[in-house]
Design an enzyme around this catalytic site. Sequence first.
Site, PDB file in Angstrom:
ATOM      1  N   CYS A 136     -59.342  -6.806  -5.319  1.00  0.00           N
ATOM      2  CA  CYS A 136     -58.273  -5.840  -5.039  1.00  0.00           C
ATOM      3  C   CYS A 136     -58.638  -4.465  -5.590  1.00  0.00           C
ATOM      4  O   CYS A 136     -58.510  -3.451  -4.892  1.00  0.00           O
ATOM      5  CB  CYS A 136     -56.963  -6.360  -5.642  1.00  0.00           C
ATOM      6  SG  CYS A 136     -55.518  -5.372  -5.213  1.00  0.00           S
ATOM      7  N   CYS A 219     -51.452   0.186 -11.862  1.00  0.00           N
ATOM      8  CA  CYS A 219     -50.651  -0.336 -10.748  1.00  0.00           C
ATOM      9  C   CYS A 219     -49.525  -1.220 -11.289  1.00  0.00           C
ATOM     10  O   CYS A 219     -49.718  -1.976 -12.254  1.00  0.00           O
ATOM     11  CB  CYS A 219     -51.527  -1.160  -9.822  1.00  0.00           C
ATOM     12  SG  CYS A 219     -52.782  -0.207  -8.961  1.00  0.00           S
ATOM     13  N   CYS A 222     -49.943  -5.015 -12.137  1.00  0.00           N
ATOM     14  CA  CYS A 222     -50.964  -5.348 -13.134  1.00  0.00           C
ATOM     15  C   CYS A 222     -50.725  -4.617 -14.453  1.00  0.00           C
ATOM     16  O   CYS A 222     -51.644  -4.488 -15.275  1.00  0.00           O
ATOM     17  CB  CYS A 222     -52.350  -4.995 -12.599  1.00  0.00           C
ATOM     18  SG  CYS A 222     -52.738  -5.839 -11.055  1.00  0.00           S
ATOM     19  N   CYS A 245     -60.854  -1.662 -14.296  1.00  0.00           N
ATOM     20  CA  CYS A 245     -60.724  -1.824 -12.851  1.00  0.00           C
ATOM     21  C   CYS A 245     -62.057  -1.694 -12.137  1.00  0.00           C
ATOM     22  O   CYS A 245     -62.141  -1.956 -10.940  1.00  0.00           O
ATOM     23  CB  CYS A 245     -59.755  -0.783 -12.306  1.00  0.00           C
ATOM     24  SG  CYS A 245     -60.173   0.888 -12.793  1.00  0.00           S
TER      25      CYS A 245
END
Length: 249
Positions: A136, A219, A222, A245
């Site tokens: 993702c 985000c 998360c 990330c």
Amino acid sequence: MTDTETVAGTGGTAGATTGGESDDELRALAERAGRELEDASALDILKWAAGTFGDRFCVTSSMEDAVVAHLASRALPGVDVVFLDTGYHFPETIGTRDAVAAVMDVNVITLTPRQTVAEQDAEHGPRLHDRDPDLCCALRKVKPLEEGLTRYAAWATGLRRDESPTRANTPVVGWDERRRKVKVSPIARWTREDVDAYVAEHGVLTNPLLMDGYASVGCAPCTRRVLEGEDARAGRWAGRAKTECGLHA
Ligand code: SF4
């Protein structure tokens, strides 16, 4: 540490680049600047970047706060501030971006992934962030940033060494091997208290979530609030081994 500290030993890094430099030359430039600017103020590091790269330099911001964008606008008024809109941000983060664009002397550029969240859900199934957060992040952060940075020779981040063990050795200027660009982290040596002091002194915009128990804002799916005694990034991908990330790998 503040933005008004004096700069030391920057003479060897002086001189604007032309865009014709090879990767090896840019890497050498970055490594030399990292050594020579280690004790320089954040503002002087950004002035060096602005003088060296001009409009081939940008700032990336997660809109957790606008400290580096504010510093960069002082070094290079109208500087490009690149924001990654993953489609999963808190409304407060989008609001902070819009406020930064409205009130600061910067040019906010919003990057988006190739797929909307709905398109990603259709191809990979819903809630990919729960099942495969690395994929993702690769689709919604790493790839769009790589594409968005192609026009620049150097980019600045708000990384700080005190945020987590994975960031403890962040150079103030270094070489981003993955993207083959100079990576500038002007507040690498700052602490949370330094950030708070700069925000208070200059009235810098911050994400309202920082006042609501979040120490690091990413985000929404998360990110959680941090607990007493946790490091600032403990609320990111909580319960998973993942701590970054991939943007700063
Ligand atoms: Fe996806 Fe979470 Fe990464 Fe955002 S932080 S791109 S939602 S895995």
